[in-house]
Design a protein around this motif. Structure first.
Motif, PDB file in Angstrom:
ATOM      1  N   THR A  96       0.880  -4.831  10.950  1.00 11.06           N
ATOM      2  CA  THR A  96      -0.384  -4.124  10.716  1.00 11.06           C
ATOM      3  C   THR A  96      -0.195  -2.953   9.767  1.00 11.06           C
ATOM      4  OG1 THR A  96      -1.184  -4.738  12.912  1.00 11.06           O
ATOM      5  CG2 THR A  96      -2.285  -2.900  11.816  1.00 11.06           C
ATOM      6  N   VAL A  97       0.875  -2.186   9.979  1.00  9.25           N
ATOM      7  CA  VAL A  97       1.160  -1.033   9.113  1.00  9.25           C
ATOM      8  C   VAL A  97       1.329  -1.479   7.662  1.00  9.25           C
ATOM      9  CG1 VAL A  97       2.917   0.690   8.548  1.00  9.25           C
ATOM     10  CG2 VAL A  97       2.137   0.425  10.907  1.00  9.25           C
ATOM     11  N   ASN A  98       2.077  -2.553   7.446  1.00  8.92           N
ATOM     12  CA  ASN A  98       2.328  -3.031   6.093  1.00  8.92           C
ATOM     13  C   ASN A  98       1.072  -3.593   5.438  1.00  8.92           C
ATOM     14  OD1 ASN A  98       5.278  -3.333   4.775  1.00  8.92           O
ATOM     15  ND2 ASN A  98       5.459  -3.151   6.996  1.00  8.92           N
ATOM     16  N   LEU A  99       0.196  -4.209   6.233  1.00  5.27           N
ATOM     17  CA  LEU A  99      -1.004  -4.813   5.663  1.00  5.27           C
ATOM     18  C   LEU A  99      -2.062  -3.780   5.308  1.00  5.27           C
ATOM     19  CD1 LEU A  99      -1.443  -7.988   7.913  1.00  5.27           C
ATOM     20  CD2 LEU A  99      -0.704  -7.913   5.524  1.00  5.27           C
ATOM     21  N   LEU A 100      -2.018  -2.606   5.942  1.00  6.04           N
ATOM     22  CA  LEU A 100      -3.059  -1.616   5.705  1.00  6.04           C
ATOM     23  C   LEU A 100      -2.932  -0.954   4.340  1.00  6.04           C
ATOM     24  CD1 LEU A 100      -3.461   0.012   9.230  1.00  6.04           C
ATOM     25  CD2 LEU A 100      -5.047  -1.513   8.045  1.00  6.04           C
ATOM     26  N   SER A 101      -1.764  -0.363   4.049  1.00  7.77           N
ATOM     27  CA  SER A 101      -1.594   0.267   2.737  1.00  7.77           C
ATOM     28  C   SER A 101      -0.153   0.681   2.544  1.00  7.77           C
ATOM     29  CB  SER A 101      -2.498   1.496   2.582  1.00  7.77           C
ATOM     30  OG  SER A 101      -2.005   2.578   3.339  1.00  7.77           O
ATOM     31  N   VAL A 102       0.265   0.784   1.276  1.00  2.00           N
ATOM     32  CA  VAL A 102       1.623   1.219   0.980  1.00  2.00           C
ATOM     33  C   VAL A 102       1.788   2.694   1.324  1.00  2.00           C
ATOM     34  CG1 VAL A 102       1.155   1.815  -1.437  1.00  2.00           C
ATOM     35  CG2 VAL A 102       3.476   1.202  -0.732  1.00  2.00           C
ATOM     36  N   ARG A 103       0.702   3.484   1.225  1.00  2.00           N
ATOM     37  CA  ARG A 103       0.795   4.904   1.573  1.00  2.00           C
ATOM     38  C   ARG A 103       1.082   5.074   3.065  1.00  2.00           C
ATOM     39  NH1 ARG A 103      -0.500   9.451  -0.951  1.00  2.00           N
ATOM     40  NH2 ARG A 103      -1.559   8.332  -2.629  1.00  2.00           N
ATOM     41  N   LEU A 104       0.456   4.239   3.902  1.00  2.00           N
ATOM     42  CA  LEU A 104       0.709   4.300   5.339  1.00  2.00           C
ATOM     43  C   LEU A 104       2.141   3.894   5.639  1.00  2.00           C
ATOM     44  CD1 LEU A 104      -0.287   4.713   8.232  1.00  2.00           C
ATOM     45  CD2 LEU A 104      -1.098   2.345   8.224  1.00  2.00           C
ATOM     46  N   PHE A 105       2.622   2.869   4.933  1.00  2.00           N
ATOM     47  CA  PHE A 105       4.026   2.470   5.081  1.00  2.00           C
ATOM     48  C   PHE A 105       4.943   3.642   4.767  1.00  2.00           C
ATOM     49  CE2 PHE A 105       7.780   1.464   2.538  1.00  2.00           C
ATOM     50  CZ  PHE A 105       8.570   0.847   3.488  1.00  2.00           C
ATOM     51  N   GLY A 106       4.674   4.308   3.634  1.00  2.00           N
ATOM     52  CA  GLY A 106       5.506   5.434   3.227  1.00  2.00           C
ATOM     53  C   GLY A 106       5.491   6.564   4.239  1.00  2.00           C
ATOM     54  N   GLU A 107       4.312   6.856   4.791  1.00  2.00           N
ATOM     55  CA  GLU A 107       4.194   7.934   5.776  1.00  2.00           C
ATOM     56  C   GLU A 107       4.938   7.589   7.064  1.00  2.00           C
ATOM     57  OE1 GLU A 107       2.932  11.106   6.013  1.00  2.00           O
ATOM     58  OE2 GLU A 107       2.971  10.869   3.839  1.00  2.00           O
ATOM     59  N   LEU A 108       4.750   6.352   7.548  1.00  2.00           N
ATOM     60  CA  LEU A 108       5.425   5.952   8.776  1.00  2.00           C
ATOM     61  C   LEU A 108       6.934   5.971   8.593  1.00  2.00           C
ATOM     62  CD1 LEU A 108       4.833   5.022  11.665  1.00  2.00           C
ATOM     63  CD2 LEU A 108       4.924   2.666  10.848  1.00  2.00           C
ATOM     64  N   GLU A 109       7.391   5.485   7.438  1.00  2.00           N
ATOM     65  CA  GLU A 109       8.824   5.467   7.165  1.00  2.00           C
ATOM     66  C   GLU A 109       9.366   6.895   7.058  1.00  2.00           C
ATOM     67  OE1 GLU A 109      12.049   3.227   7.259  1.00  2.00           O
ATOM     68  OE2 GLU A 109       9.992   2.603   7.639  1.00  2.00           O
ATOM     69  N   PHE A 110       8.548   7.805   6.550  1.00  2.00           N
ATOM     70  CA  PHE A 110       8.949   9.213   6.465  1.00  2.00           C
ATOM     71  C   PHE A 110       9.261   9.757   7.853  1.00  2.00           C
ATOM     72  CE2 PHE A 110       7.808  13.688   6.836  1.00  2.00           C
ATOM     73  CZ  PHE A 110       8.544  14.264   5.806  1.00  2.00           C
ATOM     74  N   TRP A 111       8.360   9.516   8.817  1.00  2.00           N
ATOM     75  CA  TRP A 111       8.559  10.062  10.161  1.00  2.00           C
ATOM     76  C   TRP A 111       9.644   9.319  10.927  1.00  2.00           C
ATOM     77  CZ3 TRP A 111       6.934  14.702  10.790  1.00  2.00           C
ATOM     78  CH2 TRP A 111       5.821  15.147  10.061  1.00  2.00           C
ATOM     79  N   PHE A 112       9.746   7.998  10.719  1.00  2.00           N
ATOM     80  CA  PHE A 112      10.851   7.245  11.317  1.00  2.00           C
ATOM     81  C   PHE A 112      12.186   7.823  10.860  1.00  2.00           C
ATOM     82  CE2 PHE A 112       8.555   2.919  12.038  1.00  2.00           C
ATOM     83  CZ  PHE A 112       8.085   3.382  13.254  1.00  2.00           C
ATOM     84  N   ALA A 113      12.318   8.013   9.541  1.00  2.00           N
ATOM     85  CA  ALA A 113      13.568   8.517   8.986  1.00  2.00           C
ATOM     86  C   ALA A 113      13.855   9.932   9.459  1.00  2.00           C
ATOM     87  CB  ALA A 113      13.511   8.471   7.455  1.00  2.00           C
ATOM     88  N   LEU A 114      12.821  10.743   9.566  1.00  2.00           N
ATOM     89  CA  LEU A 114      13.004  12.124  10.020  1.00  2.00           C
ATOM     90  C   LEU A 114      13.570  12.158  11.433  1.00  2.00           C
ATOM     91  CD1 LEU A 114      12.630  15.125   9.413  1.00  2.00           C
ATOM     92  CD2 LEU A 114      10.306  14.944  10.338  1.00  2.00           C
ATOM     93  N   LEU A 115      13.058  11.299  12.307  1.00  4.61           N
ATOM     94  CA  LEU A 115      13.559  11.249  13.678  1.00  4.61           C
ATOM     95  C   LEU A 115      15.029  10.832  13.703  1.00  4.61           C
ATOM     96  CD1 LEU A 115      13.065  11.443  16.713  1.00  4.61           C
ATOM     97  CD2 LEU A 115      12.197   9.106  16.672  1.00  4.61           C
ATOM     98  N   LYS A 116      15.381   9.846  12.870  1.00  3.99           N
ATOM     99  CA  LYS A 116      16.775   9.399  12.821  1.00  3.99           C
ATOM    100  C   LYS A 116      17.689  10.508  12.314  1.00  3.99           C
ATOM    101  CE  LYS A 116      15.711   5.521  10.562  1.00  3.99           C
ATOM    102  NZ  LYS A 116      15.885   4.218   9.886  1.00  3.99           N
ATOM    103  N   VAL A 117      17.250  11.223  11.298  1.00  3.27           N
ATOM    104  CA  VAL A 117      18.053  12.307  10.740  1.00  3.27           C
ATOM    105  C   VAL A 117      18.254  13.414  11.775  1.00  3.27           C
ATOM    106  CG1 VAL A 117      18.064  14.167   9.037  1.00  3.27           C
ATOM    107  CG2 VAL A 117      17.457  11.854   8.339  1.00  3.27           C
ATOM    108  N   LEU A 118      17.200  13.764  12.493  1.00  3.25           N
ATOM    109  CA  LEU A 118      17.313  14.806  13.517  1.00  3.25           C
ATOM    110  C   LEU A 118      18.296  14.405  14.613  1.00  3.25           C
ATOM    111  CD1 LEU A 118      13.569  15.916  13.893  1.00  3.25           C
ATOM    112  CD2 LEU A 118      15.439  17.182  12.803  1.00  3.25           C
ATOM    113  N   ALA A 119      18.252  13.120  15.018  1.00  3.39           N
ATOM    114  CA  ALA A 119      19.160  12.651  16.067  1.00  3.39           C
ATOM    115  C   ALA A 119      20.608  12.703  15.605  1.00  3.39           C
ATOM    116  CB  ALA A 119      18.783  11.225  16.477  1.00  3.39           C
ATOM    117  N   ILE A 120      20.869  12.228  14.383  1.00  3.20           N
ATOM    118  CA  ILE A 120      22.232  12.250  13.846  1.00  3.20           C
ATOM    119  C   ILE A 120      22.708  13.684  13.656  1.00  3.20           C
ATOM    120  CG2 ILE A 120      23.598  11.759  11.789  1.00  3.20           C
ATOM    121  CD1 ILE A 120      23.349   9.363  13.477  1.00  3.20           C
TER     122      ILE A 120
END
Length: 450
Positions: A138-162
């Protein structure tokens, strides 16, 4: 310079999103989930595997950097393979990259199901995988901007954990808390307690851990100001590899003896649980789930663009080239999602081995992709092109990287049963791709020329 494969896309990704897509590609479930089992098998010597694979990944990324600045295109290495090697190479590399993400997606879905099961053991695991797939699709089908935003927060969480682990780990080692210290690198059977060959055998799974770092190149076709943004994003992968991977594994070996880690348990959970932090297991469980969702999210993004690029050249089913009104390659995304759904059957029949088999098969696509990028950069240099962002040491570093990738493949049948399955899949894939290319050429030859 634009190509027809870029038509219809929006330049919706900015510097913030591209930087985080690069980070997300450099930190995945291969580290969060797989490092524990590899440490238990190979011991502290695993640090050398991560360092060697990280060096190869660095040269691959710099080769990609030259190609992207030469011609930023959404089709990425498939387009470069067609230009610098030949049409057959574009066809083969495109489908091998799809194989990579199809099996990676299966691995990540099984990981999500297993870790949700940790919280809700009565909940059907197949339903968990289905819901996770529905979310990322669903995220990918909606828009590339939404993909970019979701990936931003996913990556941020991973960076904080590491980052949290690196800080805690350094404190433990520097102040010698408990049994922590550099002595753990050699105190329990030496640096190679199970032998150097097992360190070599771990290379395939370590290469998988670095998979998807090339995703930033696929995003080039939808990136504003690629000549400004891409060099920074690609160079950033270098220090992330050094700190997040090699640094984390070295600290894991120093904080606890290598014998404390086990397959199926995140080594980071092992460390925090050993400190007596009651919520550590739940927190890291959430991070691992997020990392897996991020990988599935990125996989659908990448394969959607690759399949559309190939469909426009009649090398993939026609419907995979369909672009939605939201400017996303809807057909390719749905096609990959349907294959991921079919792959859940592997988890049903082989729940204990599904993750390892899937990652071993996915590695074949990773190795193919990296090899194609390095070879294309060699051909680019031979054409006389000189880049403002050159690959260091080329062409010597190209040949060293290709030799390393060949070594990884040759070691696979000697590692374990799961890697042996992937190794025997090589001739099957080769025959299937050769047959597919023959059908494509026959169809093209049948079309009368104008």
């Amino acid at each position: 310079m634009r190509t027809e494969t870029d038509e219809g896309y929006r330049k919706a990704l900015g510097n913030r999103q591209v930087q985080m897509i690069a980070i997300g590609g450099a930190i995945g479930v291969g580290l969060f989930l797989g490092a524990g089992g590899r440490l238990a098998a190979a011991g502290p010597g695993l640090v050398l595997s991560y360092a060697a694979a990280g060096l190869a990944a660095f040269f691959v990324m710099r080769a990609l950097g030259e190609l992207v600045l030469y011609r930023p295109v959404s089709g990425s290495f498939v387009e470069y393979a067609g230009e610098f090697i030949g049409p057959w190479a574009a066809f083969a590399s495109g489908w091998m990259y799809w194989i990579n993400w199809a099996f990676t997606g299966i691995a990540e879905l099984t990981a999500i199901a297993a870790y949700i099961h940790y919280w809700a053991p009565a909940w059907p695991q197949w339903l968990t995988a289905l819901i996770a797939l529905g979310i990322v699709m669903t995220v990918n089908l909606l828009s590339v901007r939404l993909f970019g935003e979701l990936e931003f927060w996913f990556a941020l969480l991973k960076v904080l954990a590491i980052t949290a682990f690196l800080v805690v780990g350094l404190v433990l080692v520097v102040f010698a808390v408990g049994d922590a210290g550099p002595h753990n690198l050699v105190a329990h059977g030496g640096f190679f307690p199970t032998g150097f060959p097992l360190v070599l055998m771990s290379l395939q799974s370590v290469v998988f851990a670095y998979a998807s770092i090339e995703l930033v190149g696929i995003a080039a076709g939808e990136t504003a100001r690629p000549h400004e943004i891409m060099p920074r994003a690609i160079n950033g992968v270098v220090w992330r590899i050094a700190i997040f991977y090699v640094g984390s594994v070295a600290l894991l070996c120093m904080v606890l003896p290598w014998t404390a880690y086990s397959a199926g348990t995140s080594p980071f959970v092992t460390v925090f649980a050993g400190l007596g932090v009651p919520w550590a297991a739940d927190a890291m469980n959430l991070v691992v789930i997020t990392a897996a969702l991020s990988s599935c999210n990125s996989g659908l993004y990448a394969t959607g663009r690759i399949l559309r690029s190939m469909a426009m050249k009649e090398e993939a089913p026609g419907f995979t080239g369909v672009l939605s009104s939201r400017h996303v390659p809807m057909g390719g995304i749905v096609f990959t999602a349907s294959m991921l759904l079919a792959g859940v059957a592997l988890f049903y029949f082989l729940p204990e081995r599904a993750f390892n088999i899937a990652t071993a098969c996915a590695s074949l696509g990773v190795i193919t992709t990296w090899g194609v990028l390095v070879w294309c950069q060699i051909r680019l240099r031979r054409s006389g092109h000189r880049s403002t962002f050159p690959m260091p040491g080329s062409p010597y570093t190209n040949w060293l990287t290709l030799g390393f990738l060949a070594l990884v493949v040759l070691l696979m049948p000697f590692a374990d049963e799961d890697q042996l399955v992937a190794f025997f899949l090589i001739p099957v894939l080769a025959v299937g791709i050769a047959f597919g290319w023959r059908m494509v050429r026959r169809r093209r030859d049948a079309v009368p020329r104008a």
